[in-house]
Design an enzyme around this catalytic site. Sequence first.
Site, short mmCIF file in Angstrom:
data_model
loop_
_atom_site.label_atom_id
_atom_site.label_comp_id
_atom_site.label_asym_id
_atom_site.label_seq_id
_atom_site.Cartn_x
_atom_site.Cartn_y
_atom_site.Cartn_z
N TYR A 148 0.91 -1.09 0.11
CA TYR A 148 -0.02 0.02 0.12
C TYR A 148 0.80 1.30 0.00
O TYR A 148 0.78 2.12 -0.78
CB TYR A 148 -0.92 -0.04 1.18
CG TYR A 148 -1.73 1.35 1.43
CD1 TYR A 148 -2.64 1.57 0.38
CD2 TYR A 148 -1.37 2.15 2.35
CE1 TYR A 148 -3.29 2.87 0.75
CE2 TYR A 148 -2.13 3.32 2.75
CZ TYR A 148 -2.94 3.71 1.71
OH TYR A 148 -3.65 4.93 1.88
N PHE B 111 -2.07 11.59 7.88
CA PHE B 111 -1.94 10.63 9.12
C PHE B 111 -3.30 9.83 9.10
O PHE B 111 -3.88 9.58 8.15
CB PHE B 111 -1.43 11.23 10.23
CG PHE B 111 0.31 11.65 10.19
CD1 PHE B 111 0.48 12.53 8.80
CD2 PHE B 111 1.30 10.83 10.71
CE1 PHE B 111 2.16 12.44 8.75
CE2 PHE B 111 2.59 11.12 10.40
CZ PHE B 111 2.91 11.73 9.58
N ASP C 188 3.99 -3.59 12.63
CA ASP C 188 3.27 -2.42 13.05
C ASP C 188 4.24 -1.41 13.40
O ASP C 188 5.27 -1.65 14.34
CB ASP C 188 2.35 -2.62 14.11
CG ASP C 188 1.00 -2.15 14.14
OD1 ASP C 188 1.03 -1.05 12.93
OD2 ASP C 188 -0.12 -2.12 14.84
#
Length: 318
Positions: free
Chosen positions: A141, A165, A279
């Site tokens: 992505y 963001f 993450d």
Amino acid sequence: MILVTGGAGYIGSHIVKLLSESGEQVVVFDNLIAGSPKNLLSGEELVVGDIRSTDDLNKVFDTTQFEAVIHLAALVNAAESVSQAKLYKEVNDLGSRNVWSIAKSHNVPYALYANSAAVYGTPVSNDRVKESHPLRPTSPYGETKLAGETSLQELYDNYVAFRFFNVGGAESEGRLLQSKDSRAIMPRLYEAAMSHQGIVISGSDYDTVDGTVVRDFVHVEDIARAFHIGLSYLRSGKGSLICNLGGGVPTTMKQVHDLVEEISGITIPITYGPRNPGDISYSLADIELAKNSLNWSPNHDLKSIIRSGYHAYVKNSV
Ligand SMILES: NC(=O)c1ccc[n+]([C@@H]2O[C@H](COP(=O)([O-])OP(=O)(O)OC[C@H]3O[C@@H](n4cnc5c(N)ncnc54)[C@H](O)[C@@H]3O)[C@@H](O)[C@H]2O)c1
């Protein structure tokens, strides 16, 4: 006349609403894979087409002379992009290149792009991320969103690209809402509150105030306003700009959870799961460039983001 690709989706429809209210003429181009015609609140013209198809794009640009293209059409799920990398490349990378090259060949002077903070990848420190931070996306992505910005720079002389963001919230009447399919934390929490279920928060041992990851949230109406200002910036001949859009306030997942509980009045039990592989623990925008270049800063705080987002969820589920 302004063309908004992805204008029937969550962020796009808020931009379309603001542009229409400001007296701009808007045409929306969307394949409706995630968007809906009912998101076009003033019945703006919708052309159903796919940015992967040069025929679809040529048709819309042949029909109308546009002054600007605002390009949001994309696939937006970073986790899904790992297993669907080829599809994400076709839509977000090659599709964006189609938009820029066909707009350019039709003499559309201005281009604006919805990019993502995913282009930065893992921040090198817990400092605010400036636009000059290295661009090292960690997902297909992020890679394909970055490719869309690179082709914009190659092909366009006058452009604005915003790196958002985490976007949340909804317009005040609660008509345009963020899909829970996006897997964003806020819609997942609203869903959990309304269905009286718990939520899994991935990772509780990060080096943050409460062990959960830090993100930066910005209201979708503040994003829409930035595009409106970005259009004026281009019209005034100030040149091109790439800048962050964020709230500029570090917020943990646990803090978001607690505020959704407070606003909804519903207890949402938390189960802490393992960290999501890859993450990012801490993501915070530096928004000085948007403040200085565009005189933009967020009007909404976290409470307002969650209040409006939750209200839209409740309204659309009855
Ligand atoms: N939501 C966020 O937090 C966030 C953060 C950073 C960047 N962005 C960017 O903002 C933009 C809008 O995101 P969103 O959250 O509104 O998502 P969304 O899924 O609601 O909107 C995307 C729109 O694009 C359309 N679309 C998808 N593929 C298409 C194709 N091949 N041809 C034509 N239309 C197509 C969808 O139908 C949808 O209406 C995206 O470019 C995304 O990368 C979003």
